[in-house]
Design a protein around this motif. Structure first.
Motif, PDB file in Angstrom:
ATOM      1  N   MET A   1       8.741  -4.707  -7.172  1.00  0.00           N
ATOM      2  CA  MET A   1       8.452  -5.567  -6.917  1.00  0.00           C
ATOM      3  C   MET A   1       6.894  -6.213  -6.094  1.00  0.00           C
ATOM      4  SD  MET A   1      10.550  -8.602  -5.921  1.00  0.00           S
ATOM      5  CE  MET A   1       9.329 -10.211  -5.847  1.00  0.00           C
ATOM      6  N   ILE A   2       6.805  -5.145  -5.485  1.00  0.00           N
ATOM      7  CA  ILE A   2       5.497  -5.116  -4.356  1.00  0.00           C
ATOM      8  C   ILE A   2       4.133  -5.663  -5.408  1.00  0.00           C
ATOM      9  CG2 ILE A   2       3.967  -2.957  -5.514  1.00  0.00           C
ATOM     10  CD1 ILE A   2       4.539  -2.974  -1.707  1.00  0.00           C
ATOM     11  N   ARG A   3       4.024  -6.185  -6.238  1.00  0.00           N
ATOM     12  CA  ARG A   3       2.446  -6.665  -7.442  1.00  0.00           C
ATOM     13  C   ARG A   3       3.120  -7.031  -8.410  1.00  0.00           C
ATOM     14  NH1 ARG A   3       1.036  -2.996  -4.483  1.00  0.00           N
ATOM     15  NH2 ARG A   3       1.424  -0.833  -5.910  1.00  0.00           N
ATOM     16  N   GLU A   4       2.671  -8.009  -8.770  1.00  0.00           N
ATOM     17  CA  GLU A   4       3.620  -8.781 -10.173  1.00  0.00           C
ATOM     18  C   GLU A   4       4.200  -7.287 -11.430  1.00  0.00           C
ATOM     19  OE1 GLU A   4       1.455 -12.752 -11.422  1.00  0.00           O
ATOM     20  OE2 GLU A   4       2.974 -12.547 -12.908  1.00  0.00           O
TER      21      GLU A   4
ATOM     22  N   SER B   1       1.352 -10.637   5.523  1.00  0.00           N
ATOM     23  CA  SER B   1       1.407 -11.824   4.728  1.00  0.00           C
ATOM     24  C   SER B   1       1.695 -11.403   3.428  1.00  0.00           C
ATOM     25  CB  SER B   1       0.790 -12.285   5.225  1.00  0.00           C
ATOM     26  OG  SER B   1      -1.078 -12.332   4.854  1.00  0.00           O
ATOM     27  N   PHE B   2       1.037 -10.293   3.215  1.00  0.00           N
ATOM     28  CA  PHE B   2       1.257 -10.333   0.860  1.00  0.00           C
ATOM     29  C   PHE B   2       2.352  -9.302   0.461  1.00  0.00           C
ATOM     30  CE2 PHE B   2      -1.306  -6.989   3.602  1.00  0.00           C
ATOM     31  CZ  PHE B   2      -0.323  -5.574   2.902  1.00  0.00           C
ATOM     32  N   CYS B   3       2.570  -9.165   1.772  1.00  0.00           N
ATOM     33  CA  CYS B   3       4.700  -7.882   0.809  1.00  0.00           C
ATOM     34  C   CYS B   3       5.510  -8.443   1.194  1.00  0.00           C
ATOM     35  CB  CYS B   3       3.830  -6.919   2.354  1.00  0.00           C
ATOM     36  SG  CYS B   3       4.976  -5.539   1.675  1.00  0.00           S
ATOM     37  N   VAL B   4       6.406  -8.217  -0.126  1.00  0.00           N
ATOM     38  CA  VAL B   4       7.812  -9.069   0.052  1.00  0.00           C
ATOM     39  C   VAL B   4       8.547  -7.278   0.747  1.00  0.00           C
ATOM     40  CG1 VAL B   4       7.953  -8.509  -2.105  1.00  0.00           C
ATOM     41  CG2 VAL B   4       8.942  -9.875  -2.008  1.00  0.00           C
TER      42      VAL B   4
ATOM     43  N   VAL C   1      -5.499   0.656   5.094  1.00  0.00           N
ATOM     44  CA  VAL C   1      -6.458   0.312   5.967  1.00  0.00           C
ATOM     45  C   VAL C   1      -6.017  -1.332   5.335  1.00  0.00           C
ATOM     46  CG1 VAL C   1      -8.590   0.604   4.820  1.00  0.00           C
ATOM     47  CG2 VAL C   1      -8.428  -0.422   6.966  1.00  0.00           C
ATOM     48  N   GLN C   2      -5.786  -1.711   4.035  1.00  0.00           N
ATOM     49  CA  GLN C   2      -5.989  -2.944   3.503  1.00  0.00           C
ATOM     50  C   GLN C   2      -6.994  -3.514   3.131  1.00  0.00           C
ATOM     51  OE1 GLN C   2      -3.068  -2.217   1.960  1.00  0.00           O
ATOM     52  NE2 GLN C   2      -1.777  -2.260   3.728  1.00  0.00           N
ATOM     53  N   ALA C   3      -7.981  -3.647   4.256  1.00  0.00           N
ATOM     54  CA  ALA C   3      -8.966  -4.385   4.216  1.00  0.00           C
ATOM     55  C   ALA C   3     -10.186  -4.172   5.393  1.00  0.00           C
ATOM     56  CB  ALA C   3      -9.553  -6.067   4.105  1.00  0.00           C
TER      57      ALA C   3
ATOM     58  N   THR D   1      -5.661   5.719   1.536  1.00  0.00           N
ATOM     59  CA  THR D   1      -5.617   4.981   1.957  1.00  0.00           C
ATOM     60  C   THR D   1      -4.969   3.697   0.808  1.00  0.00           C
ATOM     61  OG1 THR D   1      -6.400   2.937   3.441  1.00  0.00           O
ATOM     62  CG2 THR D   1      -7.854   3.552   1.986  1.00  0.00           C
ATOM     63  N   ASP D   2      -4.794   2.462   1.172  1.00  0.00           N
ATOM     64  CA  ASP D   2      -4.120   1.397   0.466  1.00  0.00           C
ATOM     65  C   ASP D   2      -5.283   0.937   0.640  1.00  0.00           C
ATOM     66  OD1 ASP D   2      -2.455   2.370  -0.705  1.00  0.00           O
ATOM     67  OD2 ASP D   2      -0.259   1.513   0.423  1.00  0.00           O
ATOM     68  N   ILE D   3      -5.389   0.104  -0.342  1.00  0.00           N
ATOM     69  CA  ILE D   3      -7.014  -0.993  -0.373  1.00  0.00           C
ATOM     70  C   ILE D   3      -5.984  -2.764  -1.061  1.00  0.00           C
ATOM     71  CG2 ILE D   3      -8.973  -1.729  -0.403  1.00  0.00           C
ATOM     72  CD1 ILE D   3     -10.186   0.578   0.429  1.00  0.00           C
ATOM     73  N   ILE D   4      -6.551  -3.922  -0.493  1.00  0.00           N
ATOM     74  CA  ILE D   4      -6.358  -5.162  -1.581  1.00  0.00           C
ATOM     75  C   ILE D   4      -6.854  -5.541  -1.572  1.00  0.00           C
ATOM     76  CG2 ILE D   4      -4.588  -6.964  -2.014  1.00  0.00           C
ATOM     77  CD1 ILE D   4      -2.800  -5.543  -0.601  1.00  0.00           C
TER      78      ILE D   4
ATOM     79  N   TYR E   1      -4.932  -7.977  -5.141  1.00  0.00           N
ATOM     80  CA  TYR E   1      -4.134  -8.632  -4.879  1.00  0.00           C
ATOM     81  C   TYR E   1      -2.776  -9.745  -5.589  1.00  0.00           C
ATOM     82  CZ  TYR E   1      -1.499 -13.048  -1.996  1.00  0.00           C
ATOM     83  OH  TYR E   1      -1.099 -13.470  -1.733  1.00  0.00           O
ATOM     84  N   SER E   2      -2.249  -9.558  -5.031  1.00  0.00           N
ATOM     85  CA  SER E   2      -0.885 -10.333  -6.305  1.00  0.00           C
ATOM     86  C   SER E   2       0.643 -11.395  -5.416  1.00  0.00           C
ATOM     87  CB  SER E   2      -0.055  -8.884  -7.413  1.00  0.00           C
ATOM     88  OG  SER E   2       1.018  -9.222  -7.726  1.00  0.00           O
ATOM     89  N   ALA E   3       0.217 -12.395  -5.900  1.00  0.00           N
ATOM     90  CA  ALA E   3       1.272 -13.183  -5.018  1.00  0.00           C
ATOM     91  C   ALA E   3       2.256 -12.755  -5.296  1.00  0.00           C
ATOM     92  CB  ALA E   3       0.702 -14.493  -5.587  1.00  0.00           C
TER      93      ALA E   3
HETATM   94  N1  5AD Z   1      -0.835  -7.204  -3.449  1.00  0.00           N
HETATM   95  C1  5AD Z   1      -1.634  -6.425  -3.835  1.00  0.00           C
HETATM   96  N2  5AD Z   1      -0.811  -5.501  -3.474  1.00  0.00           N
HETATM   97  C2  5AD Z   1       0.407  -5.115  -1.827  1.00  0.00           C
HETATM   98  N3  5AD Z   1       0.309  -3.740  -1.306  1.00  0.00           N
HETATM   99  C3  5AD Z   1       1.733  -4.897  -1.016  1.00  0.00           C
HETATM  100  N4  5AD Z   1       1.599  -5.749  -1.565  1.00  0.00           N
HETATM  101  C4  5AD Z   1       1.348  -6.027  -2.207  1.00  0.00           C
HETATM  102  C5  5AD Z   1       0.700  -7.143  -3.122  1.00  0.00           C
HETATM  103  N5  5AD Z   1       1.534  -8.794  -3.122  1.00  0.00           N
HETATM  104  C6  5AD Z   1       0.003  -2.893  -1.368  1.00  0.00           C
HETATM  105  C7  5AD Z   1      -0.155  -2.511  -0.412  1.00  0.00           C
HETATM  106  C8  5AD Z   1       0.561  -1.628   0.401  1.00  0.00           C
HETATM  107  C9  5AD Z   1       0.903  -0.371  -0.141  1.00  0.00           C
HETATM  108  C10 5AD Z   1       1.860  -0.117  -1.286  1.00  0.00           C
HETATM  109  O1  5AD Z   1       0.993  -1.967  -1.570  1.00  0.00           O
HETATM  110  O2  5AD Z   1      -1.552  -2.466  -0.131  1.00  0.00           O
HETATM  111  O3  5AD Z   1      -0.027  -0.857   1.259  1.00  0.00           O
END
Ligand code: 5AD
Ligand code: SF4
Length: 462
Positions: free
Chosen positions: A74-77, A189-192, A288-290, A326-329, A360-362
């Motif tokens: 469920m990392i993203r919707e 803060s974005f991560c479940v 890095v995310q951002a 990397t991962d970026i949102i 980004y996915s809430a």
């Molecule tokens: N929305 C979008 N991307 C997310 N990730 C984690 N939570 C969210 C979210 N709510 C991404 C981050 C993380 C990767 C595994 O998934 O970039 O590093």
């Protein structure tokens, strides 16, 4: 410690239900479908061992199974929707065969436990990532329950569950994942994930080494150490660098790599260890995310853009030929165009070899979910597409720069599209093919990278 929540009131009071051991391997047939990250894949392998030991058998089609387990993400919707989308098919299956036991396991099971049982009455089991040891007894309970009995829920998160005595079933092949740390305490803060996988726990080093040795005995040559945050590994005074070095020293193993790291925990010693040991592969996935400091702060990522770039520079100095990913949102709530531009500039500046780029996915249960998701979808899409386009160019340029270089391929197996070729990877994780010439999977071959076909190199022996 073990809290059991169940919708079947008899279950808690029935100590007589014991997992049956179907000793001769003639037990019920299980089908597992796995969604999401490598941790889920690794957990499914742990479940395979656990149930095989009790005599269950595994099958490749849900239609032929007595038990169907869906390991959810469920990392993203979109991931959640994909995993739960399976449920309508399973409802059909249950209609055809009311005796099939249907279990939803993994992250969605953990976070949406009761909602699933309330909305999907055909689901028999909802089991979270720390409760898989309970599967044999939960399954037994379902086998003896009349059809229509309400589903069982087991989603306790345990501070000490590591499954470290269970050697996950190796799927075959020369590469394997080994989980070294479970859970996450970072609470971005974005991560479940901290809500679905619970607190961070490191696995004892001897148990990691036992698993790696057992894999090597089964022909594995390349191990990926897994965890939400491998670099916060701590066990009896040893840290991740020690663990990495100890795994690299396992006789017969050619290569070790790891995933994922958090910039706050990367130590100079880790980078030195990577640079110093020939079996530790020059590959670093460092989300890095951002690229903007205000957004990073809102994300609860406790480093700055400047600090991140420093780490990248040190890593490149210490580890020759380091490949980076990397991962970026994009489109985090309140992110402005100028702030997004800083992320874009960072991506250009670092020149990653690969990048995982997300909108980004809430997510429920996260801090960011309490802020309005105010960036319109078309803006998020436009930012994402800009980033993807630029990264594709950079990835291509980084690959083109490799042409003509010497490297060493670890042969993984026949190339999927051409049986006369082997497929393998370079130390920095680039896929390559080479004509077959008496080698076997698991062999190392010195090559020169000659051509680039999409993202795959064509190599030749030297
Ligand atoms: N929305 C979008 N991307 C997310 N990730 C984690 N939570 C969210 C979210 N709510 C991404 C981050 C993380 C990767 C595994 O998934 O970039 O590093
Ligand atoms: Fe999620 Fe952050 Fe933990 Fe990674 S470090 S699992 S993004 S909370």
């Amino acid at each position: 410690m073990h809290e059991l929540i169940t919708l079947n009131p008899d279950f808690q009071q029935n100590p007589d239900v014991k997992p049956r051991a179907f000793g001769d391997g003639s037990g019920p047939r299980v089908y597992i479908r796995t969604y999401g990250c490598q941790m889920n894949v690794s957990d499914s392998q742990t479940i395979e061992t656990l149930l095989s030991e009790a005599g269950y058998r595994f099958v490749d089609e849900a239609e032929n199974a007595d038990v169907v387990l869906v390991n959810t993400c469920m990392i993203r919707e979109s991931a959640e929707v994909r995993a739960l989308g399976q449920l309508s098919n399973l409802a059909q299956l249950k209609k055809k065969n009311p005796h099939v036991v249907i279990g939803i396991i993994g992250c969605v099971a953990q976070a949406k436990r009761r909602e699933i049982l309330d909305a999907k009455p055909f689901v028999d089991l909802v089991v979270g990532p720390d409760a898989y040891r309970r599967l044999p007894v939960l399954l037994e309970e379902r086998f003896i329950s009349p059809p229509g009995t309400p589903g069982l829920l087991e989603t306790t998160l345990l501070r000490d569950e590591l499954y470290d005595d269970i050697l996950p079933r190796h799927a075959g092949g020369v590469t394997a994942f080994v989980t070294i740390i479970r859970g996450c305490d970072k609470f971005c803060s974005f991560c479940v994930v901290p809500r679905t996988r619970g607190r961070e726990r490191s696995r004892p080093l001897p148990s990691i080494l036992r698993e790696v040795e057992s894999l090597v005995a089964q022909g594995v040559k390349d191990v990926m150490l897994l965890g939400q945050n491998v670099d916060s590994y701590r066990w009896e005074g040893q840290e991740f660098a020690d663990c990495l070095q100890a795994v690299a020293n396992v006789q017969g193993l050619h290569r070790v790599r790891y995933m994922t790291s958090h910039p706050s925990d990367i130590s100079p010693r880790l980078l030195e260890t990577m640079g110093a040991h020939s079996k530790i592969m020059p590959f670093l996935h460092l989300p890095v995310q951002a690229g903007n400091n205000r957004v990073l702060e809102m994300m609860n990522r406790p480093y700055t853009r400047e600090r991140y770039l420093d780490i990248i520079q040190t890593a490149r100095e210490k580890v020759p030929n380091l490949a980076l990913s990397t991962d970026i949102i994009v489109g985090f709530p309140t992110e402005t165009e100028a702030e997004f531009q800083e992320t874009f500039d960072l991506l250009e500046n670092v020149r990653y070899d690969t990048a995982f780029l997300f909108k980004y996915s809430a997510r429920p249960l996260t801090k960011a979910d309490r802020i309005e998701d105010d960036i319109p979808d078309d803006v998020k899409v436009a930012r994402l597409e800009r980033l993807i386009r630029r990264q594709q160019e950079i990835s291509r340029e980084q690959n083109l720069a490799q042409l003509g270089r010497e490297s060493v391929l670890l042969i993984e197996g026949p190339a999927p599209k051409d049986e006369t070729m082997w497929t393998g990877r370079t130390p920095d994780f680039r896929p390559a093919v080479i004509s077959r010439n008496g080698e076997a999977p698991g062999d190392l071959v010195r090559v020169r990278l000659r051509e680039l076909n999409g993202f795959t190199f064509v190599a030749e022996r030297i």
